[in-house]
Scaffold this motif. Sequence first.
Motif, mmCIF file in Angstrom:
data_model
loop_
_atom_site.group_PDB
_atom_site.id
_atom_site.type_symbol
_atom_site.label_atom_id
_atom_site.label_comp_id
_atom_site.label_asym_id
_atom_site.label_seq_id
_atom_site.Cartn_x
_atom_site.Cartn_y
_atom_site.Cartn_z
ATOM 1 N N ALA A 1 9.832 2.288 5.208
ATOM 2 C CA ALA A 1 10.128 3.471 4.416
ATOM 3 C C ALA A 1 10.129 3.120 2.941
ATOM 4 C CB ALA A 1 11.487 4.050 4.801
ATOM 5 N N VAL A 2 9.539 4.007 2.167
ATOM 6 C CA VAL A 2 9.625 3.937 0.709
ATOM 7 C C VAL A 2 10.487 5.127 0.310
ATOM 8 C CG1 VAL A 2 8.383 4.011 -1.479
ATOM 9 C CG2 VAL A 2 7.335 2.891 0.508
ATOM 10 N N ILE A 3 11.644 4.836 -0.220
ATOM 11 C CA ILE A 3 12.544 5.889 -0.682
ATOM 12 C C ILE A 3 12.162 6.203 -2.119
ATOM 13 C CG2 ILE A 3 14.936 6.588 -1.019
ATOM 14 C CD1 ILE A 3 14.059 5.872 1.948
ATOM 15 N N ILE A 4 11.894 7.470 -2.363
ATOM 16 C CA ILE A 4 11.527 7.909 -3.706
ATOM 17 C C ILE A 4 12.574 8.900 -4.196
ATOM 18 C CG2 ILE A 4 9.050 7.479 -3.402
ATOM 19 C CD1 ILE A 4 8.657 10.455 -2.777
ATOM 20 N N ALA A 5 12.695 9.057 -5.474
ATOM 21 C CA ALA A 5 13.660 10.008 -6.029
ATOM 22 C C ALA A 5 13.389 11.411 -5.491
ATOM 23 C CB ALA A 5 13.612 9.990 -7.551
ATOM 24 N N GLU A 6 12.138 11.670 -5.137
ATOM 25 C CA GLU A 6 11.723 12.990 -4.669
ATOM 26 C C GLU A 6 11.754 13.115 -3.140
ATOM 27 O OE1 GLU A 6 9.970 11.719 -8.508
ATOM 28 O OE2 GLU A 6 9.871 10.855 -6.495
ATOM 29 N N SER A 7 12.152 12.100 -2.398
ATOM 30 C CA SER A 7 12.371 12.076 -0.948
ATOM 31 C C SER A 7 11.908 10.757 -0.350
ATOM 32 C CB SER A 7 11.784 13.278 -0.220
ATOM 33 O OG SER A 7 12.407 13.395 1.045
ATOM 34 N N HIS A 8 10.812 10.743 0.489
ATOM 35 C CA HIS A 8 10.426 9.483 1.130
ATOM 36 C C HIS A 8 9.006 9.492 1.703
ATOM 37 C CE1 HIS A 8 11.865 11.868 4.618
ATOM 38 N NE2 HIS A 8 10.907 11.229 5.258
ATOM 39 N N LEU A 9 8.510 8.277 1.942
ATOM 40 C CA LEU A 9 7.277 8.041 2.685
ATOM 41 C C LEU A 9 7.638 7.059 3.801
ATOM 42 C CD1 LEU A 9 6.419 8.383 -0.470
ATOM 43 C CD2 LEU A 9 4.218 7.562 0.325
ATOM 44 N N THR A 10 7.213 7.334 5.029
ATOM 45 C CA THR A 10 7.466 6.413 6.139
ATOM 46 C C THR A 10 6.174 6.139 6.898
ATOM 47 O OG1 THR A 10 8.045 8.188 7.677
ATOM 48 C CG2 THR A 10 9.863 7.165 6.452
ATOM 49 N N VAL B 1 0.827 -1.207 0.000
ATOM 50 C CA VAL B 1 0.000 0.000 0.000
ATOM 51 C C VAL B 1 0.867 1.265 0.000
ATOM 52 C CG1 VAL B 1 -1.596 1.315 1.460
ATOM 53 C CG2 VAL B 1 -2.032 -1.091 1.002
ATOM 54 N N MET B 2 1.961 1.251 0.737
ATOM 55 C CA MET B 2 2.850 2.420 0.769
ATOM 56 C C MET B 2 3.507 2.643 -0.597
ATOM 57 S SD MET B 2 2.897 4.051 3.728
ATOM 58 C CE MET B 2 4.518 4.814 3.903
ATOM 59 N N ASN B 3 3.920 1.565 -1.258
ATOM 60 C CA ASN B 3 4.489 1.697 -2.601
ATOM 61 C C ASN B 3 3.433 2.166 -3.592
ATOM 62 O OD1 ASN B 3 7.466 0.713 -3.133
ATOM 63 N ND2 ASN B 3 6.680 -0.500 -1.425
ATOM 64 N N GLU B 4 2.214 1.659 -3.467
ATOM 65 C CA GLU B 4 1.125 2.108 -4.338
ATOM 66 C C GLU B 4 0.826 3.587 -4.117
ATOM 67 O OE1 GLU B 4 -1.307 -2.148 -4.675
ATOM 68 O OE2 GLU B 4 -2.018 -0.584 -3.300
ATOM 69 N N ALA C 1 5.315 9.661 -7.730
ATOM 70 C CA ALA C 1 6.718 9.572 -7.324
ATOM 71 C C ALA C 1 7.452 8.462 -8.067
ATOM 72 C CB ALA C 1 6.803 9.315 -5.814
ATOM 73 N N THR C 2 8.775 8.567 -8.070
ATOM 74 C CA THR C 2 9.636 7.542 -8.646
ATOM 75 C C THR C 2 10.225 6.732 -7.502
ATOM 76 O OG1 THR C 2 10.187 9.034 -10.461
ATOM 77 C CG2 THR C 2 11.662 7.155 -10.097
ATOM 78 N N ILE C 3 9.793 5.481 -7.370
ATOM 79 C CA ILE C 3 10.237 4.625 -6.270
ATOM 80 C C ILE C 3 11.660 4.152 -6.523
ATOM 81 C CG2 ILE C 3 9.819 2.460 -5.030
ATOM 82 C CD1 ILE C 3 6.801 2.884 -5.786
ATOM 83 N N VAL C 4 12.503 4.307 -5.513
ATOM 84 C CA VAL C 4 13.894 3.849 -5.573
ATOM 85 C C VAL C 4 14.002 2.491 -4.894
ATOM 86 C CG1 VAL C 4 16.275 4.344 -4.889
ATOM 87 C CG2 VAL C 4 14.778 6.210 -5.636
ATOM 88 N N GLU C 5 13.507 2.393 -3.650
ATOM 89 C CA GLU C 5 13.465 1.116 -2.932
ATOM 90 C C GLU C 5 12.584 1.256 -1.706
ATOM 91 O OE1 GLU C 5 16.930 -0.263 -0.609
ATOM 92 O OE2 GLU C 5 17.888 1.583 -1.255
ATOM 93 N N SER C 6 12.256 0.116 -1.105
ATOM 94 C CA SER C 6 11.477 0.161 0.125
ATOM 95 C C SER C 6 11.982 -0.893 1.090
ATOM 96 C CB SER C 6 9.985 -0.031 -0.155
ATOM 97 O OG SER C 6 9.724 -1.303 -0.704
#
Length: 136
Positions: free
Chosen positions: A61-70, A33-36, A43-48
């Motif tokens: 944490a979902v690391i995105i090119a534009e920062s992050h979601l935690t 759900v966080m990646n979705e 956003a551009t997902i880098v890794e989670s």
Amino acid sequence: MGLALSTLGRHVLVEFYGCPSEIIENNKLIEKVMNEAADYAGATIVESVFHHFNPYGVSGAVIIAESHLTIHTWPEYGYASVDIYTCGDSVSPWKAAEYLSEKLKANRTESFEVPRGMVDKIKQFAERDIKEVTVK
């Protein structure tokens, strides 16, 4: 050339109350759900990276090119805390928050936005002269 902004980033903090424990206890589901949410926000997902705690709870944490979601969840309280931090103007942190509200099935959601990287302060305290702050 980048776009000049008054802030470098937007940080949306969200409190989700009354979430079903079977949802916020499920490590794989929370990661999905966080990646979705990141994808939905543009956003551009880098890794989670996500971790399930014993006896319960998920942090990730979902690391995105534009920062992050935690996220941090407390299934025993039906509560989840989420930070959505985006830089630039191509990603909407509010879209991610709306998506998560739907998927976490919270009874109540409270949120606010904190501007990050105030350009005037960056220029004021910079060690060198900064003519223009841009986001690429």
